[in-house]
Design a protein around this motif. Structure first.
Motif, PDB file in Angstrom:
ATOM      1  N   PRO A 208      39.807  28.973  31.560  1.00 56.14           N
ATOM      2  CA  PRO A 208      38.884  30.088  31.312  1.00 56.14           C
ATOM      3  C   PRO A 208      39.084  31.285  32.240  1.00 56.14           C
ATOM      4  N   ASN A 209      39.541  31.074  33.489  1.00 48.21           N
ATOM      5  CA  ASN A 209      39.585  32.196  34.438  1.00 48.21           C
ATOM      6  C   ASN A 209      40.963  32.535  34.983  1.00 48.21           C
ATOM      7  N   HIS A 255      35.781  31.821  46.177  1.00 41.05           N
ATOM      8  CA  HIS A 255      36.993  30.991  46.147  1.00 41.05           C
ATOM      9  C   HIS A 255      36.904  29.768  47.029  1.00 41.05           C
ATOM     10  N   SER A 256      35.925  29.698  47.903  1.00 39.98           N
ATOM     11  CA  SER A 256      35.541  28.523  48.689  1.00 39.98           C
ATOM     12  C   SER A 256      34.682  28.985  49.843  1.00 39.98           C
ATOM     13  N   LEU A 257      34.070  28.000  50.558  1.00 40.59           N
ATOM     14  CA  LEU A 257      33.129  28.337  51.620  1.00 40.59           C
ATOM     15  C   LEU A 257      33.317  27.388  52.803  1.00 40.59           C
ATOM     16  N   VAL A 258      32.914  27.880  53.984  1.00 35.61           N
ATOM     17  CA  VAL A 258      32.933  27.034  55.181  1.00 35.61           C
ATOM     18  C   VAL A 258      31.514  27.001  55.741  1.00 35.61           C
ATOM     19  N   ASP A 273      42.558  36.422  40.819  1.00 33.32           N
ATOM     20  CA  ASP A 273      43.910  36.944  40.654  1.00 33.32           C
ATOM     21  C   ASP A 273      44.691  36.496  41.888  1.00 33.32           C
ATOM     22  N   MET A 274      45.775  35.736  41.676  1.00 33.17           N
ATOM     23  CA  MET A 274      46.491  35.131  42.798  1.00 33.17           C
ATOM     24  C   MET A 274      47.153  36.160  43.710  1.00 33.17           C
ATOM     25  N   ARG A 275      47.215  37.419  43.265  1.00 32.57           N
ATOM     26  CA  ARG A 275      47.831  38.421  44.135  1.00 32.57           C
ATOM     27  C   ARG A 275      46.994  38.653  45.398  1.00 32.57           C
ATOM     28  N   ASP A 289      47.445  46.378  50.150  1.00 37.08           N
ATOM     29  CA  ASP A 289      47.013  46.478  48.751  1.00 37.08           C
ATOM     30  C   ASP A 289      47.737  45.407  47.928  1.00 37.08           C
ATOM     31  N   SER A 290      46.975  44.739  47.045  1.00 34.83           N
ATOM     32  CA  SER A 290      47.568  43.676  46.223  1.00 34.83           C
ATOM     33  C   SER A 290      47.665  44.085  44.756  1.00 34.83           C
ATOM     34  N   GLY A 291      47.039  45.207  44.411  1.00 34.34           N
ATOM     35  CA  GLY A 291      46.995  45.616  43.007  1.00 34.34           C
ATOM     36  C   GLY A 291      45.798  45.016  42.279  1.00 34.34           C
ATOM     37  N   VAL A 292      44.973  44.233  42.986  1.00 32.59           N
ATOM     38  CA  VAL A 292      43.819  43.594  42.323  1.00 32.59           C
ATOM     39  C   VAL A 292      42.636  44.573  42.323  1.00 32.59           C
TER      40      VAL A 292
END
Ligand SMILES: NC(=O)c1ccc[n+]([C@@H]2O[C@H](COP(=O)([O-])OP(=O)(O)OC[C@H]3O[C@@H](n4cnc5c(N)ncnc54)[C@H](OP(=O)(O)O)[C@@H]3O)[C@@H](O)[C@H]2O)c1
Length: 396
Positions: A208-209, A255-258, A273-275, A289-292
């Protein structure tokens, strides 16, 4: 100005490889492609060589290497084509290389990634299977060579960003109580259980994502991916399996937490987005910059959380058990999963049988200590053999 960093991309033709090259191309003053590898998509590899002009390219067989070499010469490129695992280890450890993106899928990535570690390179680790198979040996090699290990999995990259400042200097996860590993729940989170027996590879790959390679997409559908990530998190962040809690978060924005002992919970958010994790690891500790696109919280509007149902996702239970058993159990889990997922993608087993195959393999082989890489590959081969016996016995 300093020279651009030389980057080797193992698995350049895959989803992570292409995202990495996209980020690199945005920063020619900082990064230069040193070497690329491909496996089956060799015309794509040729196009990437034309675009990035690497010094080396690696393909699996000699005949393919000759053909690619001829094409590259005809295109006026001086790229040298190397062959097989030896070639992969060479481009991972060459003295000119500053950083290696380890983005080969599965156990095939282990030796070249370790070659990069042993050569003391900065490692951008997407190939989680390498760490799952040989965590103790891998982390020992990282400590010995002084290699900088930066996680690319979006969850582990998020956790890394939320860790105490001194964590990256080897001073441990001081004050950390728990790691909260988020999971989208994949395409089958709400599919009626009665329909799961008949889902197809294409349905399993329709995440889905996230847009990803087919193996990791199936792993995401079964939540084996989260199980492998749990094992990966234990090695990367020196955590016990019980300290890692899986949280289903369908929007894939956190994306996760501590979770810290004082009650503070730090999270990293972003568009899926993996970038973003790739750019974060490439430039770490700086930012590029990643382009995201920027995150639009008003468009997202809500963030949901739920506990995973291990009845629906037996692969997650099996992975947690393997994490707790330690030693050879994760390597066996990973190998059995690779065989089962490939058989599912080839239309030879049903989706629900993936977990059955893994469970049987793990129940048949005792857990043994893994003293060296040979022992890792022996455990891996045993599990593959047992999984193939399952396929044969069931006439697949
Ligand atoms: N995609 C994601 O969003 C994502 C996120 C987090 C972590 N990861 C991890 O990153 C790794 C790569 O995932 P991906 O989604 O990029 O996979 P992918 O799209 O299937 O790409 C895999 C890459 O590995 C190469 N390859 C496949 N089998 C090989 C072999 N036996 N020997 C050498 N090279 C081989 C492929 O070459 P050809 O394409 O030429 O066959 C391709 O370049 C996996 O370990 C995955 O778990 C991926």
């Amino acid at each position: 100005m300093s020279r651009p960093q030389q980057i080797t991309v193992l698995g350049a033709t895959g989803s992570i490889g292409l995202s990495t090259l996209d980020v690199i191309a945005r920063h020619p003053e900082r990064y230069q492609v040193f070497a690329l590898s491909g496996f089956s998509r060799l015309s794509e590899l040729f196009a990437l060589c034309v675009r990035h002009a690497p010094q080396f390219a690696v393909v699996p067989q000699a005949a393919a290497a000759r053909s690619l070499q001829d094409d590259l010469r005809a295109a006026g490129l001086s790229t040298q084509v190397l062959v097989g695992e030896e070639g992969l280890c060479q481009i991972a450890s060459a003295p000119e290389v500053d950083a290696v993106m380890a983005a080969i899928v599965g156990a095939a990535g282990l030796r070249p990634t370790l070659a990069a570690v042993e050569a003391g390179k900065k490692i951008l680790l997407a190939n989680k299977e390498a760490l799952v198979m040989s965590g103790a040996l891998f982390m020992q090699a990282v400590r010995k060579s002084g290699s900088v290990l930066l996680p690319i999995d979006s969850e582990h990259n998020a956790i890394f960003q939320c860790m105490p400042q001194d964590f990256a200097r080897g001073l441990g996860a001081v004050g950390v109580r728990r790691i909260l590993l988020t999971a989208s729940g994949g395409p089958f989170r709400q599919t009626p259980m009665s329909e799961l027996a008949h889902v197809s590879p294409d349905q399993a790959c329709a995440h889905p994502n996230w847009s990803m390679g087919r193996k990791i997409s199936v792993d995401s559908a079964s939540m084996m991916n989260k199980g492998l990530e749990l094992i990966e998190a234990c090695w990367l962040f020196d955590a016990k399996p019980a300290q890692v809690e899986v949280v289903i978060h369908p929007q894939s924005v956190i994306h996760s937490l501590v979770d810290y002992v004082d009650g503070s919970v730090l999270a990293q958010l972003g568009n899926p987005d993996m970038r973003t994790p790739i750019a974060s690891a490439l430039a770490w500790p700086e930012r590029i910059d990643s382009g995201v696109a920027p995150l639009d919280l008003f468009a997202i509007a809500r963030l949901d959380f739920e506990a995973p149902d291990e009845g629906r996702f037996p692969c997650l239970r099996l992975a947690r058990q393997a994490a707790e058993a330690g030693d050879s159990a994760p390597a066996m889990l990973n190998a059995a999963n690779e065989v089962a997922v490939q058989a599912f993608l080839d239309g030879r087993v049903r989706y629900l049988e993936i977990a059955s195959i893994i469970e049987e393999v793990l129940s048949l082989e005792p857990v043994v200590a893994l003293a060296d890489l040979e022992a890792v590959f022996t455990a891996d081969a045993k599990a593959r053999d047992l999984a193939r016996q399952w396929l044969k016995r069931h006439d697949r």
